[in-house]
Design a protein around this motif. Structure first.
Motif, PDB file in Angstrom:
ATOM      1  N   ALA A 178     -79.618   8.218 -16.987  1.00 15.76           N
ATOM      2  CA  ALA A 178     -78.966   9.079 -16.001  1.00 15.76           C
ATOM      3  C   ALA A 178     -79.854  10.267 -15.658  1.00 15.76           C
ATOM      4  N   ASP A 179     -79.895  10.605 -14.378  1.00 13.28           N
ATOM      5  CA  ASP A 179     -80.706  11.712 -13.891  1.00 13.28           C
ATOM      6  C   ASP A 179     -79.808  12.891 -13.508  1.00 13.28           C
ATOM      7  N   PRO A 180     -80.310  14.114 -13.630  1.00 12.37           N
ATOM      8  CA  PRO A 180     -79.541  15.274 -13.163  1.00 12.37           C
ATOM      9  C   PRO A 180     -79.559  15.374 -11.648  1.00 12.37           C
ATOM     10  N   LEU A 181     -78.535  15.994 -11.089  1.00 15.48           N
ATOM     11  CA  LEU A 181     -78.425  16.196  -9.647  1.00 15.48           C
ATOM     12  C   LEU A 181     -78.184  17.666  -9.364  1.00 15.48           C
ATOM     13  N   LEU A 182     -78.656  18.125  -8.229  1.00 15.72           N
ATOM     14  CA  LEU A 182     -78.495  19.520  -7.829  1.00 15.72           C
ATOM     15  C   LEU A 182     -77.552  19.626  -6.643  1.00 15.72           C
ATOM     16  N   ASP A 183     -76.679  20.626  -6.674  1.00  8.39           N
ATOM     17  CA  ASP A 183     -75.803  20.973  -5.551  1.00  8.39           C
ATOM     18  C   ASP A 183     -74.942  19.789  -5.128  1.00  8.39           C
ATOM     19  N   LEU A 184     -73.941  19.473  -5.926  1.00 12.73           N
ATOM     20  CA  LEU A 184     -73.081  18.331  -5.651  1.00 12.73           C
ATOM     21  C   LEU A 184     -72.124  18.614  -4.491  1.00 12.73           C
ATOM     22  N   ASN A 185     -71.858  17.592  -3.694  1.00 13.67           N
ATOM     23  CA  ASN A 185     -70.847  17.724  -2.643  1.00 13.67           C
ATOM     24  C   ASN A 185     -69.479  17.327  -3.197  1.00 13.67           C
ATOM     25  N   GLY A 186     -68.459  17.360  -2.344  1.00 10.02           N
ATOM     26  CA  GLY A 186     -67.101  17.118  -2.820  1.00 10.02           C
ATOM     27  C   GLY A 186     -66.896  15.727  -3.377  1.00 10.02           C
ATOM     28  N   THR A 187     -67.477  14.719  -2.734  1.00  9.89           N
ATOM     29  CA  THR A 187     -67.323  13.343  -3.211  1.00  9.89           C
ATOM     30  C   THR A 187     -67.971  13.154  -4.572  1.00  9.89           C
TER      31      THR A 187
END
Length: 255
Positions: A178-187
């Motif tokens: 699993a990779d990290p994500l930046l600035d998630l949206n609502g979905t």
């Protein structure tokens, strides 16, 4: 409907076309309401927030002891979420638990950052109006409040900037890659574990950290590192907004 994460492994792109470390489009304005001591408008993707600041003003004494009765100024926060801001069109009342938690988080963050000792027995009131929700709501409120306080001329040690970070895999999946994500949206926030991190200034000093979802402990360090790096990007954007506004004020004063 479950979030389709197949594009992460195939093209390393998210559903909105961003890479894992990219922010959504951010737009901000200062001094949008002349009647307020300080005001701002902020967009983070499709999340839109207006913030107004009144004060420091003389606090009203109450039996409960609130409202500027101390040697330091009291920071009060009120968040209003419009019924049309989300897809569920749910109207939140004043006693809504999630809204109260956000108000307390914002108030505590700025109580430790503002020079409240300069305004004894007074109150600094921040009012946040949420016009649209699409993820990173707490982060947007913190960023909008920072700009409004700067516009109001309330002294602070440095900017408080915030953003969210998450992981491409849920807790139950337990994906080792699993990779990290930046600035998630609502979905993405509905399906993936995420945290909101706020930093003070351009360094790595964390002033706000909120996480309401479950995640493996070994992923937390990567999520936090990505979030802190995202905060540095957000600070550069907000600093440019402040500098452009200051430049306009100086140019109008010269004319």
């Amino acid at each position: 409907m479950p979030l389709d994460t197949s594009t992460y492994t195939l093209a390393l792109l998210r559903l909105d076309g961003r890479r894992w470390n990219e922010l959504r489009r951010m737009h901000a304005q200062i001094s949008i309401q002349a009647a307020a001591d300080g005001s701002s408008y902020l967009e983070m993707g499709n999340t839109k927030v207006i913030c107004t600041v009144s004060g420091p003003s003389e606090g009203r004494r109450s039996a409960a002891g609130g409202g500027g009765g101390d040697a330091n100024a009291t920071v009060q926060v009120e968040i209003g979420i419009a019924g049309f801001s989300g897809v569920d069109r749910k109207r939140r009342g004043r006693g809504d638990k999630r809204t109260s938690e956000m108000q307390m988080t914002v108030a505590n963050a700025f109580s430790n950052t503002l020079f409240t000792n300069l305004y004894p027995h007074s109150t600094i009131m921040m009012t946040l109006h949420v016009l649209s929700q699409d993820g990173s709501l707490l982060a947007a409120c913190l960023n909008a409040a920072t700009l409004a306080l700067i516009d109001a001329g309330v002294p602070m040690s440095d900017y408080i900037v915030a953003c969210t970070s998450g992981s491409t895999s849920s807790y139950s999946t337990n994906d080792e890659a699993a990779d990290p994500l930046l600035d998630l949206n609502g979905t993405e926030e509905q399906e993936l574990p995420f945290l909101t991190v706020g930093t003070l200034g351009a360094g790595d000093k964390v002033s706000v950290l909120v996480m309401e979802s479950r995640v493996q402990a070994r992923r937390l360090e990567g999520m936090l590192a990505v979030g802190v790096d995202g905060c540095k990007q957000v600070r550069e954007i907000l600093d440019q907004v402040v500098r452009r506004h200051g430049k306009r004020i100086l140019e109008s004063a010269v004319k």
